[in-house]
Design a protein around this motif. Structure first.
Motif, PDB file in Angstrom:
ATOM      1  N   GLU A  43       0.796  -1.406  -0.203  1.00 52.50           N
ATOM      2  CA  GLU A  43      -0.286   0.099  -0.148  1.00 52.50           C
ATOM      3  C   GLU A  43       0.870   1.332  -0.141  1.00 52.50           C
ATOM      4  N   PRO A  44       0.693   2.179  -0.605  1.00 49.53           N
ATOM      5  CA  PRO A  44       1.221   4.020  -1.035  1.00 49.53           C
ATOM      6  C   PRO A  44       1.681   4.386   0.554  1.00 49.53           C
ATOM      7  N   GLU A  45       0.348   4.194   1.320  1.00 49.21           N
ATOM      8  CA  GLU A  45       0.717   4.724   2.409  1.00 49.21           C
ATOM      9  C   GLU A  45       1.303   4.345   3.335  1.00 49.21           C
ATOM     10  N   VAL A  46       1.387   3.496   3.449  1.00 50.75           N
ATOM     11  CA  VAL A  46       2.186   2.505   4.637  1.00 50.75           C
ATOM     12  C   VAL A  46       3.479   2.945   3.939  1.00 50.75           C
ATOM     13  N   GLU A  47       4.268   2.949   4.918  1.00 54.66           N
ATOM     14  CA  GLU A  47       5.510   3.594   5.552  1.00 54.66           C
ATOM     15  C   GLU A  47       6.453   1.840   5.857  1.00 54.66           C
ATOM     16  N   SER A  48       7.245   1.323   4.868  1.00 59.44           N
ATOM     17  CA  SER A  48       7.749   0.071   4.472  1.00 59.44           C
ATOM     18  C   SER A  48       9.516  -0.102   3.881  1.00 59.44           C
ATOM     19  N   ARG A  49       9.873  -1.007   4.600  1.00 58.88           N
ATOM     20  CA  ARG A  49      11.758  -0.603   4.200  1.00 58.88           C
ATOM     21  C   ARG A  49      11.614  -2.092   3.929  1.00 58.88           C
ATOM     22  N   ILE A  50      12.564  -2.513   3.442  1.00 63.88           N
ATOM     23  CA  ILE A  50      13.215  -3.906   2.900  1.00 63.88           C
ATOM     24  C   ILE A  50      14.871  -3.523   2.994  1.00 63.88           C
ATOM     25  N   ALA A  51      15.204  -4.387   3.973  1.00 64.05           N
ATOM     26  CA  ALA A  51      16.908  -4.682   4.453  1.00 64.05           C
ATOM     27  C   ALA A  51      17.411  -5.710   3.449  1.00 64.05           C
ATOM     28  N   GLY A  68       9.025   1.320   0.836  1.00 60.31           N
ATOM     29  CA  GLY A  68       8.203   0.397  -0.236  1.00 60.31           C
ATOM     30  C   GLY A  68       7.356   1.677  -1.048  1.00 60.31           C
ATOM     31  N   PRO A  69       6.374   2.030  -1.027  1.00 60.13           N
ATOM     32  CA  PRO A  69       5.378   0.848  -1.782  1.00 60.13           C
ATOM     33  C   PRO A  69       5.733  -0.770  -2.927  1.00 60.13           C
ATOM     34  N   PHE A  70       5.966  -1.531  -2.267  1.00 63.13           N
ATOM     35  CA  PHE A  70       6.448  -2.125  -2.918  1.00 63.13           C
ATOM     36  C   PHE A  70       5.522  -3.349  -3.897  1.00 63.13           C
ATOM     37  N   GLN A  71       6.429  -4.612  -4.548  1.00 63.54           N
ATOM     38  CA  GLN A  71       5.464  -5.338  -6.105  1.00 63.54           C
ATOM     39  C   GLN A  71       5.593  -6.615  -5.118  1.00 63.54           C
ATOM     40  N   PRO A  72       4.989  -7.879  -5.258  1.00 61.06           N
ATOM     41  CA  PRO A  72       4.911  -8.681  -4.648  1.00 61.06           C
ATOM     42  C   PRO A  72       6.257  -9.596  -5.421  1.00 61.06           C
ATOM     43  N   THR A  82      14.865  -8.512   5.256  1.00 59.73           N
ATOM     44  CA  THR A  82      14.068  -8.071   6.503  1.00 59.73           C
ATOM     45  C   THR A  82      13.086  -7.169   5.606  1.00 59.73           C
ATOM     46  N   LEU A  83      11.826  -7.008   5.738  1.00 62.70           N
ATOM     47  CA  LEU A  83      10.937  -6.097   5.875  1.00 62.70           C
ATOM     48  C   LEU A  83      10.739  -5.474   7.078  1.00 62.70           C
ATOM     49  N   LEU A  84      10.315  -3.956   7.244  1.00 63.39           N
ATOM     50  CA  LEU A  84       9.646  -3.784   8.495  1.00 63.39           C
ATOM     51  C   LEU A  84       8.705  -2.799   7.830  1.00 63.39           C
ATOM     52  N   VAL A  85       7.690  -3.037   8.539  1.00 63.30           N
ATOM     53  CA  VAL A  85       6.586  -2.377   8.426  1.00 63.30           C
ATOM     54  C   VAL A  85       6.466  -0.953   9.393  1.00 63.30           C
ATOM     55  N   GLN A  86       6.129   0.317   9.472  1.00 64.24           N
ATOM     56  CA  GLN A  86       6.127   1.042  10.443  1.00 64.24           C
ATOM     57  C   GLN A  86       4.576   1.319  10.775  1.00 64.24           C
ATOM     58  N   GLY A  87       3.972   1.339  12.042  1.00 61.53           N
ATOM     59  CA  GLY A  87       2.856   2.001  12.797  1.00 61.53           C
ATOM     60  C   GLY A  87       2.021   1.142  12.461  1.00 61.53           C
ATOM     61  N   MET A 114       5.987  -0.657  15.282  1.00 64.67           N
ATOM     62  CA  MET A 114       6.550  -1.877  13.894  1.00 64.67           C
ATOM     63  C   MET A 114       6.673  -3.467  13.962  1.00 64.67           C
ATOM     64  N   VAL A 115       6.135  -3.380  13.109  1.00 64.87           N
ATOM     65  CA  VAL A 115       6.547  -5.281  12.956  1.00 64.87           C
ATOM     66  C   VAL A 115       6.919  -5.392  11.756  1.00 64.87           C
ATOM     67  N   SER A 116       8.083  -6.312  12.081  1.00 68.20           N
ATOM     68  CA  SER A 116       9.338  -6.929  10.846  1.00 68.20           C
ATOM     69  C   SER A 116       8.958  -8.339  10.123  1.00 68.20           C
ATOM     70  N   TYR A 117       9.163  -9.338   9.552  1.00 67.75           N
ATOM     71  CA  TYR A 117       9.129 -10.859   8.822  1.00 67.75           C
ATOM     72  C   TYR A 117      10.811 -10.225   8.150  1.00 67.75           C
ATOM     73  N   ALA A 118      11.382 -11.122   8.779  1.00 71.46           N
ATOM     74  CA  ALA A 118      12.705 -11.918   8.365  1.00 71.46           C
ATOM     75  C   ALA A 118      13.043 -13.247   7.895  1.00 71.46           C
ATOM     76  N   ASN A 119      13.809 -13.599   6.989  1.00 67.40           N
ATOM     77  CA  ASN A 119      13.745 -14.780   5.971  1.00 67.40           C
ATOM     78  C   ASN A 119      15.054 -15.402   7.521  1.00 67.40           C
ATOM     79  N   ASP A 120      15.523 -16.489   7.196  1.00 71.28           N
ATOM     80  CA  ASP A 120      16.914 -16.795   7.369  1.00 71.28           C
ATOM     81  C   ASP A 120      17.847 -16.356   7.647  1.00 71.28           C
ATOM     82  N   GLY A 121      18.560 -15.850   8.907  1.00 71.42           N
ATOM     83  CA  GLY A 121      19.306 -15.191   8.683  1.00 71.42           C
ATOM     84  C   GLY A 121      19.667 -13.991   8.128  1.00 71.42           C
TER      85      GLY A 121
END
Length: 369
Positions: A43-51, A68-72, A82-87, A114-121
């Motif tokens: 979503e464009p109004e959501v603050e997100s980052r990928i490290a 972000g915003p990101f595509q699938p 890691t995906l980090l989504v603020q607020g 803030m909620v984050s998702y990370a894959n292995d490592g």
């Protein structure tokens, strides 16, 4: 509420030392999945980052940061990321409910979740924060290395977007599982590494900068100083050298300035500062106001992301909402506490409480059903 001794925590750990709280949230069921988090990041109004780390994590060149915003397709990566989504507490009521876990800390100190998702490592590398944080483990496992104390003099890697530590001196390591909580005070180096896929919920508690507090405090004092008030120097010593500013001149000036600063005055500046927000009043405000004025049955609750606080005043209470303030009778206190606790307030409300609700509505801090 977190499963800990609140008095002991505040006395020994808050803003002092890290604390691992095993099963800090017993039987915790994460309220948002990795897939739902990824959906928000589209979503464009959501603050997100990928490290993403594409090499040696001790080098700046290995780290890539995208906003972000990101595509699938952005979630299909061959390196640890890691995906980090603020607020997220401002987006999902189920996540907003987690704010009550640390209700023993004043609400005006809580910034967001803030909620984050990370894959292995996956992780965001060795770093430190300027705020207090409770790291609540969601799905999976994540290891946290705790390191040295850091400040503005700590060396960082030359990265344009990430504040990565040039050196990390590990002192402890914990693996968090679902429901475990790790508290970190400001300035403590830490490094999270996901063990398989995992999610983490970060409850961040901000503190205003001392420079901002000092500026706002001085502004509040200056507003009430008459233009005719001048520096006085009765009984001064005679000048002995042409053009000299003496130590006595400085001491006399500082004494008068201290007297002005220590004099009592309006202290609403603090609440206005710590509740400042960029929220805009929601659409349909006129209809919500009409709903209040007609006294129709329903409920009211604070809007997602609203920053609301109050303090005792000489004539009742002063209510702060998104940087604005207004005085109200003390009889509105109990209803206001219900709202600040994140609970719905039944409508219709008595006139005194309705006036508070209309103020909150005008500041974009209230939702009315």
């Amino acid at each position: 509420m977190l499963a800990l001794d609140q008095s002991d925590f505040l006395a020994r750990y808050w803003q002092r030392e890290p604390l691992l709280i095993r099963a800090g949230v017993p039987d915790f069921v994460p309220p948002v999945s990795a897939e739902e988090l990824a959906g928000l990041a589209l979503e464009p109004e959501v603050e997100s980052r990928i490290a993403e780390c594409r090499g040696d994590p001790a080098t700046a060149a290995a780290w890539q940061l995208e906003h972000g915003p990101f595509q699938p397709s952005d979630f299909d990566r061959g390196h640890p990321w890691t995906l980090l989504v603020q607020g997220v507490d401002q987006l999902l009521e189920e996540v907003a409910a987690l704010r009550s876990l640390a209700a023993f800390i004043p609400g005006w100190r809580l910034d967001d979740i803030m909620v984050s998702y990370a894959n292995d490592g996956g992780g965001i590398g060795p770093h430190y924060d300027l705020y207090d944080v409770f790291l609540l483990q969601g799905a999976g496992e994540r290891s946290w290395r705790i390191g040295q104390r850091c400040d503005d003099t700590t060396s960082l890697l030359p990265h344009p977007d990430l504040k990565l530590l040039a050196e990390f001196h590990g002192e402890a390591e914990y693996t968090l599982r679902t429901g475990d909580v790790l508290y970190l005070p400001p300035g403590v180096a830490h490094w999270g590494i996901s063990r398989g896929d995992s999610t983490c919920f970060s409850l961040g508690f901000r503190a205003p900068r001392m420079a901002d507090l000092l500026s706002r405090w001085l502004d509040a004092r200056l507003e009430h100083l008459p233009q005719s008030l001048l520096l006085r120097d009765p009984g001064r010593d005679s000048a002995t050298a042409a053009g000299e500013i003496t130590g006595g001149d400085i001491d006399n000036t500082l004494q008068q300035l201290r007297a002005l600063l220590e004099a009592g005055g309006d202290d609403s500046w603090f609440g206005e500062l710590v509740t400042e927000s960029v929220l805009e009043p929601p659409a349909g405000r006129a209809l919500r106001r009409l709903h209040l004025q007609l006294g129709e049955p329903g409920s009211a609750r604070l809007a997602p992301g609203a920053r609301v606080a109050w303090q005792v005043a000489d004539t009742g209470i002063r209510v702060f909402a998104n940087g604005a303030s207004e005085g109200f009778p003390a009889s509105a206190r109990d209803s206001l506490c219900i709202l600040c606790a994140g609970e719905p307030l039944p409508l219709p409300a008595v006139p005194t409480v309705q006036s508070v609700l209309e103020f909150l509505l005008d500041q974009g801090a209230l939702d009315v059903d």
